[in-house]
Design an enzyme around this catalytic site. Structure first.
Site, PDB file in Angstrom:
ATOM      1  N   SER A 182      38.841  21.354  38.877  1.00 23.17           N
ATOM      2  CA  SER A 182      38.069  20.616  38.959  1.00 23.17           C
ATOM      3  C   SER A 182      38.568  19.159  38.910  1.00 23.17           C
ATOM      4  CB  SER A 182      36.744  20.584  37.892  1.00 23.17           C
ATOM      5  OG  SER A 182      36.704  21.810  38.275  1.00 23.17           O
ATOM      6  N   ASP A 217      38.381  28.991  28.858  1.00 22.79           N
ATOM      7  CA  ASP A 217      39.923  28.919  28.969  1.00 22.79           C
ATOM      8  C   ASP A 217      40.577  28.022  28.085  1.00 22.79           C
ATOM      9  OD1 ASP A 217      39.437  30.211  31.135  1.00 22.79           O
ATOM     10  OD2 ASP A 217      40.452  29.479  31.872  1.00 22.79           O
ATOM     11  N   ARG A 259      42.835  53.156  24.301  1.00 24.76           N
ATOM     12  CA  ARG A 259      41.492  52.737  25.496  1.00 24.76           C
ATOM     13  C   ARG A 259      41.404  51.511  25.671  1.00 24.76           C
ATOM     14  NH1 ARG A 259      40.919  57.532  25.160  1.00 24.76           N
ATOM     15  NH2 ARG A 259      39.171  59.097  25.029  1.00 24.76           N
TER      16      ARG A 259
HETATM   17  O1  F6P Z   1      38.191  29.639  34.616  1.00 32.64           O
HETATM   18  C1  F6P Z   1      37.653  30.354  34.052  1.00 32.64           C
HETATM   19  C2  F6P Z   1      37.815  31.786  34.018  1.00 32.64           C
HETATM   20  O2  F6P Z   1      36.983  32.821  33.923  1.00 32.64           O
HETATM   21  C3  F6P Z   1      38.789  32.304  33.924  1.00 32.64           C
HETATM   22  O3  F6P Z   1      39.626  32.517  31.956  1.00 32.64           O
HETATM   23  C4  F6P Z   1      39.042  33.503  34.675  1.00 32.64           C
HETATM   24  O4  F6P Z   1      40.377  34.149  34.726  1.00 32.64           O
HETATM   25  C5  F6P Z   1      38.424  33.119  35.922  1.00 32.64           C
HETATM   26  O5  F6P Z   1      37.918  31.779  35.737  1.00 32.64           O
HETATM   27  C6  F6P Z   1      37.653  33.723  37.217  1.00 32.64           C
HETATM   28  O6  F6P Z   1      37.656  33.485  37.992  1.00 32.64           O
HETATM   29  P1  F6P Z   1      36.693  33.601  39.092  1.00 32.64           P
HETATM   30  O7  F6P Z   1      34.786  33.339  38.390  1.00 32.64           O
HETATM   31  O8  F6P Z   1      36.894  32.736  40.545  1.00 32.64           O
HETATM   32  O9  F6P Z   1      36.959  35.049  39.583  1.00 32.64           O
END
Ligand code: F6P
Length: 320
Positions: A105, A128, A244
């Site tokens: 963003s 993140d 697992r």
């Molecule tokens: O940036 C947040 C996040 O959840 C990351 O941890 C993950 O890799 C990504 O977004 C997943 O993105 P999307 O929602 O586009 O599948």
């Protein structure tokens, strides 16, 4: 400054609503009008917005997700898209824009800032926690707590069945979430993309633990390390242990924000409006060493946030 826009963009993060509420109410206290652009950058491209008032943002503080909705918007990567957004902001007499989101963003915000004279301030919100210029992002604490709650449950099964669990957490290409989660669940192994770890080293730890009488274990792996399914299979084949895989997935993105995520959202929004009222733009707000600060948007976009490897060292000692 008479009218500001606010947009949530990229992956949703718990606490985005708390930030929207704070932006709307603090802006109102300074006599600014607030327009909430909907569906991320798409709302700016398509000129979809709604006025936000102190009353219209009532009852959202505790909600996960974002009432403005969000999206990933590839059109915004193109010059045409940026131009269109700049035109729409001008059309609506928007003088300042608060962008609530993560690195993607902010890259969009940087491009937009080059196309328009409108002041832009970024409010970092992503699970993140990978944004340079802030020690913590809105939503990170909530995601950590969600993952910890789930892994504590998985631990019960791991101990009862004497199994090894590989638990994959989110984090995109970075290991902030995995590291904090791993340390706080007492993971036997933490795998982050920033530190390459050979499968042999993981196998060695598991065998050492078994020799010490530890017959179960949790391996917290960041999604950015690669194929966790393959890893789980390799560990099972080599050690003979029952292994697992549990991928925590999108549950980490949702849910009610923790008090800490709400607090950060409120403090960041306050700083963002303060900057806009001082006619300062092209910055992102953040938390640095306990203080609410700001850094240049461009610097944030072009600098990689370092992962504190001391924490990894500490986590390894704690897990012996
Ligand atoms: O940036 C947040 C996040 O959840 C990351 O941890 C993950 O890799 C990504 O977004 C997943 O993105 P999307 O929602 O586009 O599948």
């Amino acid at each position: 400054m008479k009218r500001i826009g606010v947009v949530t963009s990229g992956g949703d993060a718990p606490g985005m609503n708390a930030a929207i509420r704070a932006v709307a109410r603090i802006a109102y206290s300074k006599n600014f009008q607030v327009l909430g652009f909907e569906r991320g950058w798409k709302g700016l491209l398509m000129n979809i917005f709604k006025p936000l008032t102190p009353r219209s943002v009532g009852g959202i503080l505790q909600l996960g997700g974002t009432i403005l909705r969000t999206s990933r918007c590839p059109q915004f990567r193109k010059r045409e898209g940026i131009r269109k957004a700049a035109e729409n902001l001008a059309l609506n007499n928007v003088d300042g824009l608060v962008v609530i989101g993560g690195n993607g963003s902010f890259e969009g915000a940087l491009e937009l800032s080059k196309e328009t004279g409108i002041l832009i301030v970024g409010v970092p919100a992503t699970i993140d926690n990978d944004v340079f210029g802030t020690d913590e992002t809105i939503g990170f604490d909530t995601a950590v707590n969600t993952a910890v709650t789930e892994i504590d449950k998985i631990r019960d099964t791991a101990i009862s069945h004497e199994r090894i669990f590989v638990v994959e957490v989110m984090g995109r290409t970075r290991g902030f979430l995995a590291l904090t989660v791993g340390l706080t669940v007492g993971a036997e192994v933490i795998l982050v993309p920033e530190v390459k770890c050979k499968t042999e080293s993981i196998l060695e730890i598991i065998k050492e633990n078994s020799a010490k009488g530890k017959r179960s274990g949790i391996i917290v792996a960041a999604e950015g390390i690669g194929d966790t399914r393959k890893l789980a299979k390799e560990i099972e084949e080599d050690t003979g242990a029952e292994v697992r895989l549990s991928i925590l997935g999108y549950a980490q993105r949702g849910g009610n924000p923790t008090a800490r995520s709400r607090l950060l959202a409120s403090l960041f929004a306050n700083k963002a409006i303060e900057l806009l009222s001082e006619k300062k733009g092209n910055r992102i707000v953040g938390l640095q060493k306990g203080r609410i600060t700001s850094v240049e948007l461009e610097k944030s976009c072009n600098t990689e946030k370092p992962l504190d490897l001391n924490l990894l060292w500490l986590a390894n000692i704690l897990a012996t």
